[in-house]
Design an enzyme around this catalytic site. Sequence first.
Site, PDB file in Angstrom:
ATOM      1  N   THR A 101       0.869  -1.173   0.000  1.00 14.17           N
ATOM      2  CA  THR A 101       0.000   0.000   0.000  1.00 14.17           C
ATOM      3  C   THR A 101       0.905   1.223   0.000  1.00 14.17           C
ATOM      4  O   THR A 101       1.688   1.437   0.923  1.00 14.17           O
ATOM      5  CB  THR A 101      -0.914   0.020   1.233  1.00 14.17           C
ATOM      6  OG1 THR A 101      -1.733  -1.145   1.219  1.00 14.17           O
ATOM      7  CG2 THR A 101      -1.808   1.255   1.216  1.00 14.17           C
ATOM      8  N   LYS A 176      -7.457   1.297  -2.419  1.00 13.04           N
ATOM      9  CA  LYS A 176      -7.023   0.679  -1.163  1.00 13.04           C
ATOM     10  C   LYS A 176      -7.064   1.696  -0.021  1.00 13.04           C
ATOM     11  O   LYS A 176      -7.462   1.375   1.108  1.00 13.04           O
ATOM     12  CB  LYS A 176      -5.605   0.119  -1.310  1.00 13.04           C
ATOM     13  CG  LYS A 176      -4.980  -0.391  -0.014  1.00 13.04           C
ATOM     14  CD  LYS A 176      -5.767  -1.552   0.618  1.00 13.04           C
ATOM     15  CE  LYS A 176      -5.212  -1.925   1.996  1.00 13.04           C
ATOM     16  NZ  LYS A 176      -3.889  -2.539   1.955  1.00 13.04           N
ATOM     17  N   LYS A 244       0.733   4.584   8.521  1.00 11.74           N
ATOM     18  CA  LYS A 244       1.271   5.014   7.229  1.00 11.74           C
ATOM     19  C   LYS A 244       0.174   5.107   6.177  1.00 11.74           C
ATOM     20  O   LYS A 244       0.108   6.075   5.409  1.00 11.74           O
ATOM     21  CB  LYS A 244       2.362   4.036   6.785  1.00 11.74           C
ATOM     22  CG  LYS A 244       2.927   4.259   5.389  1.00 11.74           C
ATOM     23  CD  LYS A 244       2.302   3.355   4.326  1.00 11.74           C
ATOM     24  CE  LYS A 244       2.544   1.895   4.591  1.00 11.74           C
ATOM     25  NZ  LYS A 244       1.979   1.038   3.507  1.00 11.74           N
TER      26      LYS A 244
END
Length: 354
Positions: A101, A176, A244
């Site tokens: 990701t 995502k 993150k």
Amino acid sequence: MALSKNAKVAFIGTGIMGAPIAEHLISAGYDVTVYNRTPEKVQRLVSLGAHAAESVTDAVKDADVVFTMVGYPTDVEDVYLTTDGLIRVAKKGAYLIDLTTSSSQLARDIHDAAEIEGKHAFDCPVTGGQKGAQDGTLTLIIGATENDIEPVRALLETFSSKIFCMGGAGKGQTAKLCNQVSLASCMIGYADAMALAEQGGLDVEQMLEVVASGMGSSRALKELAPKSLEGDFQPGFLAEHFRKDIALALAQSEDLEITLPGAETAFTLYDMLCQIGGARKGTQAISLLYADEATSTAAGLDWSLLEDQEDEGEHECCCGHDHEDGNHECECHGHGHHHDHEGHEHGHDEHCCH
């Protein structure tokens, strides 16, 4: 045209998620070479038939397909775009598939650079956690078209149960991040509910059963809240990696000039969790922010670390970059997302104050 079972596969990054994904590829009969910066993390895969490489270059030099599953956008950039990165060292015609990701802009940059070099790259972040990786039931969210992935679809199907093609480079990453933004609010929701139930004198397990049967339910509540209740904070997905992901979503929201208040709240809480020692715990450890000091200390958290960092003007940036002189502004691939973190004081019997 689909690649044959004789295709050579390289897998870079064999951590919590990468190792079981690589194992599925090995089990499917593909010739797999693996590389990890920590050599011990490839030993099980080698015992199953994989070849160990001593470097990224060694791993990918003959590969028809290269998968990467690393931690941060900076890691992705290093693996792909440096002078000895995949764009340069992979062979012509190779498929370069990033499962990390990461940043949508970085995914577009990698795709464009690969095309210039006669290679094919697309972003393919996954969702489903460690269990999905182990069971081979991950959902793949791909920044490409159905036609683009046709040659490698059989490989992708070895570790997935659903594949969504979002139509173009970087769009897999954006989709995502939408998932992570939604999940972030679900995580806060069940942690809030557990705190309210406990302080309200309810049986928390019974409360979770009630909520799970109604519209307040979520997959996070059903699968992760019981772990929080049991005090099981082992990672299926690391808190620091979730932090993150939320930061990446906030950076993109700034680019698009929109506000995501739920994600902002989630970032504040997960950032706090990471700063007090919870970075390597599972995302369900967010519930520890609501616990009394004895419980959080027993789980390995230390609130004094937050005070120390505030006193020293230090902050661990979630983008993977090093920032000197106490500068917390992240210039992640041109996004310039600024993080402000307000101090929170916690007494011995206090719970998390949002």
